[in-house]
Design a protein around this motif. Structure first.
Motif, PDB file in Angstrom:
ATOM      1  N   MET A  16     109.718  89.454 -25.450  1.00 52.70           N
ATOM      2  CA  MET A  16     110.809  89.651 -26.662  1.00 52.70           C
ATOM      3  C   MET A  16     109.366  89.152 -28.039  1.00 52.70           C
ATOM      4  O   MET A  16     108.997  87.976 -27.662  1.00 52.70           O
ATOM      5  N   THR A  17     109.626  89.245 -28.760  1.00 50.95           N
ATOM      6  CA  THR A  17     108.870  88.558 -29.373  1.00 50.95           C
ATOM      7  C   THR A  17     109.850  88.377 -31.092  1.00 50.95           C
ATOM      8  O   THR A  17     110.960  88.592 -31.712  1.00 50.95           O
ATOM      9  N   ILE A  18     110.052  86.769 -31.193  1.00 54.10           N
ATOM     10  CA  ILE A  18     110.606  86.199 -31.739  1.00 54.10           C
ATOM     11  C   ILE A  18     110.716  85.652 -33.139  1.00 54.10           C
ATOM     12  O   ILE A  18     109.291  85.221 -33.671  1.00 54.10           O
ATOM     13  N   LEU A  19     111.247  86.026 -34.453  1.00 56.93           N
ATOM     14  CA  LEU A  19     110.775  84.982 -35.791  1.00 56.93           C
ATOM     15  C   LEU A  19     111.633  84.508 -35.972  1.00 56.93           C
ATOM     16  O   LEU A  19     112.304  84.220 -35.925  1.00 56.93           O
ATOM     17  N   ALA A  20     111.265  83.201 -36.723  1.00 56.01           N
ATOM     18  CA  ALA A  20     112.259  82.469 -36.430  1.00 56.01           C
ATOM     19  C   ALA A  20     111.658  81.919 -38.278  1.00 56.01           C
ATOM     20  O   ALA A  20     110.665  81.814 -38.209  1.00 56.01           O
ATOM     21  N   ILE A  21     112.739  81.987 -39.771  1.00 58.90           N
ATOM     22  CA  ILE A  21     112.327  81.608 -40.767  1.00 58.90           C
ATOM     23  C   ILE A  21     113.530  79.747 -41.207  1.00 58.90           C
ATOM     24  O   ILE A  21     114.436  80.586 -40.612  1.00 58.90           O
ATOM     25  N   GLY A  22     112.881  79.191 -41.013  1.00 58.44           N
ATOM     26  CA  GLY A  22     113.965  78.095 -41.844  1.00 58.44           C
ATOM     27  C   GLY A  22     112.514  76.968 -42.235  1.00 58.44           C
ATOM     28  O   GLY A  22     111.268  76.901 -42.575  1.00 58.44           O
ATOM     29  N   ILE A  23     112.968  76.134 -42.709  1.00 57.12           N
ATOM     30  CA  ILE A  23     112.408  74.353 -43.102  1.00 57.12           C
ATOM     31  C   ILE A  23     111.642  74.079 -42.147  1.00 57.12           C
ATOM     32  O   ILE A  23     112.362  74.096 -40.552  1.00 57.12           O
ATOM     33  N   SER A  24     110.769  73.800 -42.012  1.00 56.42           N
ATOM     34  CA  SER A  24     110.030  72.483 -41.412  1.00 56.42           C
ATOM     35  C   SER A  24     110.074  71.152 -41.980  1.00 56.42           C
ATOM     36  O   SER A  24     109.279  71.208 -42.918  1.00 56.42           O
ATOM     37  N   VAL A  25     110.006  70.325 -41.164  1.00 56.18           N
ATOM     38  CA  VAL A  25     110.750  69.002 -41.523  1.00 56.18           C
ATOM     39  C   VAL A  25     109.381  67.911 -40.675  1.00 56.18           C
ATOM     40  O   VAL A  25     109.872  68.050 -39.387  1.00 56.18           O
ATOM     41  N   TYR A  26     108.954  66.537 -40.677  1.00 51.62           N
ATOM     42  CA  TYR A  26     108.371  65.490 -40.432  1.00 51.62           C
ATOM     43  C   TYR A  26     109.462  64.319 -39.754  1.00 51.62           C
ATOM     44  O   TYR A  26     109.461  64.544 -40.813  1.00 51.62           O
ATOM     45  N   ASP A  27     110.486  64.896 -38.982  1.00 52.48           N
ATOM     46  CA  ASP A  27     111.363  63.318 -38.226  1.00 52.48           C
ATOM     47  C   ASP A  27     110.166  62.502 -38.175  1.00 52.48           C
ATOM     48  O   ASP A  27     109.592  62.158 -36.851  1.00 52.48           O
ATOM     49  N   SER A  28     110.863  61.608 -38.797  1.00 50.13           N
ATOM     50  CA  SER A  28     110.396  59.702 -38.415  1.00 50.13           C
ATOM     51  C   SER A  28     111.650  59.178 -37.944  1.00 50.13           C
ATOM     52  O   SER A  28     112.946  58.904 -38.235  1.00 50.13           O
ATOM     53  N   ILE A  29     111.943  59.387 -36.264  1.00 47.72           N
ATOM     54  CA  ILE A  29     113.033  58.619 -35.706  1.00 47.72           C
ATOM     55  C   ILE A  29     112.912  57.096 -35.366  1.00 47.72           C
ATOM     56  O   ILE A  29     111.780  57.173 -34.816  1.00 47.72           O
ATOM     57  N   ILE A  30     113.343  56.333 -35.783  1.00 53.53           N
ATOM     58  CA  ILE A  30     113.489  54.596 -35.498  1.00 53.53           C
ATOM     59  C   ILE A  30     114.370  53.820 -35.017  1.00 53.53           C
ATOM     60  O   ILE A  30     116.080  54.821 -36.037  1.00 53.53           O
ATOM     61  N   THR A  31     114.863  53.155 -34.065  1.00 52.81           N
ATOM     62  CA  THR A  31     115.844  52.725 -33.722  1.00 52.81           C
ATOM     63  C   THR A  31     115.750  51.206 -33.838  1.00 52.81           C
ATOM     64  O   THR A  31     115.058  50.663 -33.982  1.00 52.81           O
ATOM     65  N   LEU A  32     117.230  51.413 -34.936  1.00 50.26           N
ATOM     66  CA  LEU A  32     117.520  50.033 -34.638  1.00 50.26           C
ATOM     67  C   LEU A  32     118.531  49.067 -33.589  1.00 50.26           C
ATOM     68  O   LEU A  32     119.548  49.775 -33.180  1.00 50.26           O
ATOM     69  N   ASN A  33     118.502  48.148 -33.802  1.00 51.16           N
ATOM     70  CA  ASN A  33     119.065  46.952 -32.991  1.00 51.16           C
ATOM     71  C   ASN A  33     120.148  46.216 -33.249  1.00 51.16           C
ATOM     72  O   ASN A  33     121.005  45.679 -32.893  1.00 51.16           O
ATOM     73  N   GLU A  34     119.969  45.775 -34.262  1.00 45.45           N
ATOM     74  CA  GLU A  34     120.465  45.024 -35.073  1.00 45.45           C
ATOM     75  C   GLU A  34     121.545  45.923 -36.507  1.00 45.45           C
ATOM     76  O   GLU A  34     121.088  47.567 -36.896  1.00 45.45           O
ATOM     77  N   LYS A  35     122.623  46.043 -37.181  1.00 44.61           N
ATOM     78  CA  LYS A  35     123.751  45.981 -37.911  1.00 44.61           C
ATOM     79  C   LYS A  35     123.047  45.882 -39.062  1.00 44.61           C
ATOM     80  O   LYS A  35     122.060  44.690 -39.374  1.00 44.61           O
ATOM     81  N   PHE A  36     122.686  47.077 -39.537  1.00 42.55           N
ATOM     82  CA  PHE A  36     122.443  47.492 -40.927  1.00 42.55           C
ATOM     83  C   PHE A  36     122.308  46.590 -42.227  1.00 42.55           C
ATOM     84  O   PHE A  36     124.744  46.681 -42.546  1.00 42.55           O
ATOM     85  N   GLN A  37     122.095  45.778 -43.202  1.00 42.89           N
ATOM     86  CA  GLN A  37     122.696  45.428 -43.757  1.00 42.89           C
ATOM     87  C   GLN A  37     121.508  45.496 -44.743  1.00 42.89           C
ATOM     88  O   GLN A  37     120.447  45.547 -45.165  1.00 42.89           O
ATOM     89  N   ILE A  38     121.915  45.326 -46.237  1.00 42.21           N
ATOM     90  CA  ILE A  38     121.093  45.527 -47.632  1.00 42.21           C
ATOM     91  C   ILE A  38     120.483  44.246 -47.444  1.00 42.21           C
ATOM     92  O   ILE A  38     121.282  43.196 -47.620  1.00 42.21           O
ATOM     93  N   ASP A  39     119.041  44.060 -48.176  1.00 40.46           N
ATOM     94  CA  ASP A  39     118.495  42.611 -49.089  1.00 40.46           C
ATOM     95  C   ASP A  39     118.541  41.852 -47.300  1.00 40.46           C
ATOM     96  O   ASP A  39     118.394  41.040 -47.405  1.00 40.46           O
ATOM     97  N   SER A  40     117.774  43.300 -45.869  1.00 40.49           N
ATOM     98  CA  SER A  40     117.646  42.376 -45.290  1.00 40.49           C
ATOM     99  C   SER A  40     116.219  42.447 -44.453  1.00 40.49           C
ATOM    100  O   SER A  40     116.322  44.211 -44.682  1.00 40.49           O
TER     101      SER A  40
END
Length: 143
Positions: A1-25
């Motif tokens: 079977m031959t498949i054609l995929a059409i759509g966006i390609s994105v560079y994903d950078s995944i970051i795991t946070l242990n602490e609660k996210f707060q502004i200005d920290s």
């Protein structure tokens, strides 16, 4: 079977946070991983990994993130003959914050403005995967 995929390609950078996210920290991250993202791109990689003849039509910039995406496709046996590499385009990317403490995520996404995708289509396509973002316009699809 031959498949054609059409759509966006994105560079994903995944970051795991242990602490609660707060502004200005300052928050320490536990892990950081880089992956290929985008629904059609991910599906194409799965199909290629399973040994199906798979082609991807998408666009990337002529930059480090675009090179990473193209190399990932090649490693997953996805043909990139119909990919568009554009000098004036910046590859789409996402910074994904994985809030481990609450089991949720936040996605910060960069995407170039609207762009017409007009790659030629390969012959003998038996299955078509579409996952089109609003920033794409498919010109004259003829299968």
């Amino acid at each position: 079977m031959t498949i054609l995929a059409i759509g966006i390609s994105v560079y994903d950078s995944i970051i795991t946070l242990n602490e609660k996210f707060q502004i200005d920290s300052k928050i320490r991250i536990q892990n950081q991983y880089d992956f290929l993202g985008g629904q059609a791109s991910t599906a194409a990689c799965v199909c290629g990994k399973f040994g199906l003849e798979t082609y991807m039509i998408s666009k990337v910039g002529n930059d480090e993130k675009g090179s990473h995406i193209l190399n990932t496709f090649k490693c997953m046996n996805v043909h990139t003959n119909y990919m568009q590499v554009i000098d004036t385009y910046k590859t789409s990317y996402s910074l994904i914050l994985n809030h481990q403490d609450i089991g949720k995520r936040t996605i910060l996404n960069y995407q170039e403005p609207y762009f017409e995708l007009s790659s030629p289509f390969p012959d003998n396509i038996q299955f078509l995967l579409f996952a089109i973002s609003t920033s794409y316009k498919i010109a004259d699809i003829m299968l």
